[in-house]
Design a protein around this motif. Structure first.
Motif, PDB file in Angstrom:
ATOM      1  N   SER A 126     -34.821 -23.105  -4.536  1.00  0.00           N
ATOM      2  CA  SER A 126     -33.954 -22.149  -3.849  1.00  0.00           C
ATOM      3  C   SER A 126     -34.007 -22.364  -2.351  1.00  0.00           C
ATOM      4  O   SER A 126     -34.916 -22.982  -1.824  1.00  0.00           O
ATOM      5  CB  SER A 126     -34.378 -20.709  -4.173  1.00  0.00           C
ATOM      6  OG  SER A 126     -35.626 -20.427  -3.595  1.00  0.00           O
ATOM      7  N   TYR A 201     -30.833 -29.689  -0.397  1.00  0.00           N
ATOM      8  CA  TYR A 201     -30.178 -28.386  -0.461  1.00  0.00           C
ATOM      9  C   TYR A 201     -28.782 -28.529  -1.061  1.00  0.00           C
ATOM     10  O   TYR A 201     -28.180 -29.605  -1.010  1.00  0.00           O
ATOM     11  CB  TYR A 201     -30.107 -27.854   0.963  1.00  0.00           C
ATOM     12  CG  TYR A 201     -29.706 -26.411   1.151  1.00  0.00           C
ATOM     13  CD1 TYR A 201     -30.501 -25.375   0.697  1.00  0.00           C
ATOM     14  CD2 TYR A 201     -28.551 -26.093   1.870  1.00  0.00           C
ATOM     15  CE1 TYR A 201     -30.157 -24.063   0.938  1.00  0.00           C
ATOM     16  CE2 TYR A 201     -28.189 -24.777   2.126  1.00  0.00           C
ATOM     17  CZ  TYR A 201     -28.988 -23.760   1.650  1.00  0.00           C
ATOM     18  OH  TYR A 201     -28.645 -22.451   1.897  1.00  0.00           O
ATOM     19  N   PHE A 202     -28.259 -27.473  -1.610  1.00  0.00           N
ATOM     20  CA  PHE A 202     -26.956 -27.569  -2.263  1.00  0.00           C
ATOM     21  C   PHE A 202     -25.844 -27.967  -1.307  1.00  0.00           C
ATOM     22  O   PHE A 202     -24.830 -28.540  -1.710  1.00  0.00           O
ATOM     23  CB  PHE A 202     -26.617 -26.232  -2.949  1.00  0.00           C
ATOM     24  CG  PHE A 202     -25.899 -25.231  -2.074  1.00  0.00           C
ATOM     25  CD1 PHE A 202     -24.530 -25.066  -2.160  1.00  0.00           C
ATOM     26  CD2 PHE A 202     -26.609 -24.451  -1.158  1.00  0.00           C
ATOM     27  CE1 PHE A 202     -23.868 -24.147  -1.355  1.00  0.00           C
ATOM     28  CE2 PHE A 202     -25.971 -23.534  -0.359  1.00  0.00           C
ATOM     29  CZ  PHE A 202     -24.583 -23.377  -0.450  1.00  0.00           C
ATOM     30  N   SER A 203     -26.023 -27.682   0.004  1.00  0.00           N
ATOM     31  CA  SER A 203     -25.031 -27.981   1.025  1.00  0.00           C
ATOM     32  C   SER A 203     -25.623 -28.923   2.063  1.00  0.00           C
ATOM     33  O   SER A 203     -26.835 -28.949   2.270  1.00  0.00           O
ATOM     34  CB  SER A 203     -24.582 -26.674   1.695  1.00  0.00           C
ATOM     35  OG  SER A 203     -23.932 -26.909   2.926  1.00  0.00           O
ATOM     36  N   LEU A 236     -28.688 -20.271  -6.022  1.00  0.00           N
ATOM     37  CA  LEU A 236     -27.820 -19.686  -5.006  1.00  0.00           C
ATOM     38  C   LEU A 236     -27.888 -18.165  -4.976  1.00  0.00           C
ATOM     39  O   LEU A 236     -27.530 -17.548  -3.974  1.00  0.00           O
ATOM     40  CB  LEU A 236     -26.377 -20.138  -5.236  1.00  0.00           C
ATOM     41  CG  LEU A 236     -26.191 -21.662  -5.348  1.00  0.00           C
ATOM     42  CD1 LEU A 236     -24.724 -22.016  -5.491  1.00  0.00           C
ATOM     43  CD2 LEU A 236     -26.812 -22.375  -4.159  1.00  0.00           C
ATOM     44  N   ASP A 247     -26.073 -17.584 -10.371  1.00  0.00           N
ATOM     45  CA  ASP A 247     -27.049 -18.383  -9.635  1.00  0.00           C
ATOM     46  C   ASP A 247     -26.544 -19.791  -9.331  1.00  0.00           C
ATOM     47  O   ASP A 247     -27.018 -20.436  -8.406  1.00  0.00           O
ATOM     48  CB  ASP A 247     -28.339 -18.488 -10.449  1.00  0.00           C
ATOM     49  CG  ASP A 247     -29.509 -18.999  -9.636  1.00  0.00           C
ATOM     50  OD1 ASP A 247     -29.988 -18.253  -8.762  1.00  0.00           O
ATOM     51  OD2 ASP A 247     -29.934 -20.146  -9.876  1.00  0.00           O
ATOM     52  N   PHE A 257     -21.426 -20.168  -1.247  1.00  0.00           N
ATOM     53  CA  PHE A 257     -22.500 -20.429  -2.194  1.00  0.00           C
ATOM     54  C   PHE A 257     -21.973 -20.770  -3.589  1.00  0.00           C
ATOM     55  O   PHE A 257     -21.968 -19.935  -4.502  1.00  0.00           O
ATOM     56  CB  PHE A 257     -23.472 -19.259  -2.222  1.00  0.00           C
ATOM     57  CG  PHE A 257     -24.231 -19.124  -0.933  1.00  0.00           C
ATOM     58  CD1 PHE A 257     -25.389 -19.850  -0.730  1.00  0.00           C
ATOM     59  CD2 PHE A 257     -23.758 -18.313   0.099  1.00  0.00           C
ATOM     60  CE1 PHE A 257     -26.078 -19.758   0.475  1.00  0.00           C
ATOM     61  CE2 PHE A 257     -24.439 -18.209   1.301  1.00  0.00           C
ATOM     62  CZ  PHE A 257     -25.602 -18.936   1.495  1.00  0.00           C
ATOM     63  N   SER A 258     -21.533 -22.022  -3.719  1.00  0.00           N
ATOM     64  CA  SER A 258     -21.055 -22.517  -5.005  1.00  0.00           C
ATOM     65  C   SER A 258     -21.329 -24.014  -5.079  1.00  0.00           C
ATOM     66  O   SER A 258     -21.481 -24.689  -4.058  1.00  0.00           O
ATOM     67  CB  SER A 258     -19.552 -22.257  -5.173  1.00  0.00           C
ATOM     68  OG  SER A 258     -18.805 -23.057  -4.259  1.00  0.00           O
ATOM     69  N   GLY A 262     -20.803 -26.988  -2.098  1.00  0.00           N
ATOM     70  CA  GLY A 262     -21.924 -27.830  -1.718  1.00  0.00           C
ATOM     71  C   GLY A 262     -21.603 -29.306  -1.839  1.00  0.00           C
ATOM     72  O   GLY A 262     -21.852 -30.098  -0.918  1.00  0.00           O
TER      73      GLY A 262
END
Length: 469
Positions: A126, A201-203, A236, A247, A257-258, A262
């Motif tokens: 996370s 990280y997702f992004s 997320l 999430d 936040f998707s 990202g």
């Protein structure tokens, strides 16, 4: 944490290596060096194996044919010596030594990677996580060079084909600069053909890092130095909110936040799509509802969900635990309600006052269709130990991705792609409450990417720096 004698680990590795050498049909070349490894596969169907959760799925129970790459996760960095912390437990030491040979004996084309960095809490990466030990090591040029050399040597001796830099997550411009230097140095220290990836990280922009507006990854450096980046497109929701939330939604019209945001942010930042692998979670995020009669997305919650044996954490359920809860109502004959949100491409379930967001089979298939449409390198599952006994999500993901590959290869003389049939998914596990299935997606940016017409309900849960490499 006390460091075991290094000789114990390397002795175990040497014994396994000798055993494999004795039975291997591939002879060394004329110079006495090992025969070259087979070429790396073009696409990535990967999964992370949490060594700390080996009890949930021994290596012997893992079908290696479902993956092109498997990660051993992970070896942390010691906070003061800045060296790798090797397993002190004999069983864990044996697992590290046997990981690659055991899995490659089942799939000769499999590639294995050793992940370096603190394991994510409960197996969930996370945005709130930091790794001070890794940051301290990376900030010291001598330490990061020494650790890089030792990590490469350990990986090669243990039969791994590469390293994964799992720094979750750099939280300042200075730390991002250190990451860039580390990747360049580790790439230079690696032998030819050795894989180097990073779990990120997702992004490409880490939000709220450093107590400010965030910080950017050195994307150009990552693109030059890495074979690919593993984008952790999950975690997320954070699990600390007072309302239920998805999430790992594919889309979110209201926030960044998707998973789709990202992935696109990484590509826009300069990461070639062919160097991006999208993460798919094998866990569900859970809450206790304030009012079990209000079980919609965004419903008030009083706390994170119940602690589970699999994840050993509150608010986190393994895929297998979500499936069991769905199938039996936790053994208390409670009504189970399951819903699929086609706008977000996400699913959730409520059983009494417990609410869980998870990725069902239909969600996984649509996510991989998105990844294929974006021409990404592939996907990775996090973590594979959390799959069910039949490896349902692993099988679904592999089948969907391989079908996408075959469809992409099936082009006519004009270069236009031929029609692809509907993806076949495993049999549905229907909710006792008769929950409605996915509804047709709207004709918008959040539309469904696959021609789902009769899905039913699927609970097969289901900074820039110029460093040249």
């Amino acid at each position: 944490m006390p460091q075991p004698a290094a000789t114990t680990i390397f002795l175990a590795i040497a014994m396994v290596s000798l055993s494999i050498a004795a039975s291997s049909p591939a002879p060394p070349d004329a110079a006495g060096a090992p025969a070259p490894a087979a070429p790396t596969t073009t696409t990535v169907r990967a999964a992370f194996y949490l060594a700390a959760a080996a009890r949930l799925r021994p290596l012997a129970a893992l079908d290696a044919s479902l993956y092109t790459h498997l990660y051993y996760s992970s070896l942390p960095v010691h906070p003061t010596t800045h060296k790798l912390v090797l397993p002190a437990d004999p069983d864990q030491a044996s697992l590290l030594a046997s990981f690659s040979p055991a899995l490659k004996s089942k799939n000769r084309n499999l590639r294995t990677l050793l992940s370096v960095g603190a394991a994510a809490a409960a197996g969930v990466a996370s945005g709130s996580q930091t790794d001070p030990a890794f940051a301290a090591m990376a900030a010291d040029p001598v330490s990061r060079a020494a650790l890089g050399a030792s990590a490469v040597a350990l990986a090669v001796d243990a039969g791994f084909d590469g390293l994964d830099v799992a720094w979750r997550f750099p939280a300042s411009s200075l730390e991002m600069a250190d990451l860039g230097f580390l990747l360049a140095e580790w790439r230079a220290a690696a032998p030819p053909g050795f894989l180097l990836t990073a779990t990120a990280y997702f992004s490409s922009h880490v939000f709220s890092a450093g107590g400010g507006g965030g910080v950017d990854y050195p994307s150009e450096t990552l693109a030059r130095c890495l074979d690919w980046v593993n984008v952790a497109a999950f975690g997320l929701a954070g699990g600390a909110g007072k309302t239920t939330a998805f999430d790992a939604p594919l889309y979110d019209a209201a926030t960044h936040f998707s998973a789709s945001y990202g992935v696109v942010s990484w590509v826009d930042a300069g990461m070639p799509p062919a160097k991006v692998a999208m993460g798919v979670p094998l866990y569900g995020r859970s809450w206790f509802l304030r009012n079990k009669a209000n079980a919609a997305v965004g419903a008030p919650a009083v706390a994170a969900g119940p602690k589970q044996r699999g994840s050993n954490a509150t608010g986190v359920m393994s895929y297998a635990e979500v499936q069991r809860l769905a199938g039996a109502g936790d053994g208390r004959r409670r009504a189970v309600t399951v819903a699929y949100d086609s706008a977000s491409v996400a699913s959730y379930m409520s059983v009494g006052d417990v609410w869980v967001a998870f990725d069902g089979a239909a969600v996984v298939a649509e996510k991989l269709a998105f990844a294929a449409l974006r021409e990404l390198r592939g996907y990775f599952l996090w973590p594979v130990n959390y799959d069910d006994a039949n490896l349902t999500v692993s099988r679904t993901a592999s089948e969907v991705w391989m079908q996408s590959e075959m469809s992409s290869d099936s082009k006519n003389g004009t270069g236009s792609q031929q029609t692809q049939g509907a993806v076949r998914l495993p049999p549905a596990l229907r909710s006792p409450a008769g929950t409605p299935g996915p509804v047709p997606a709207p004709a918008s940016g959040s539309s469904s990417l696959l021609p789902w017409t009769k899905l039913g309900v699927f609970l097969h849960i289901g900074m820039q720096i110029l460093v040249w490499c």
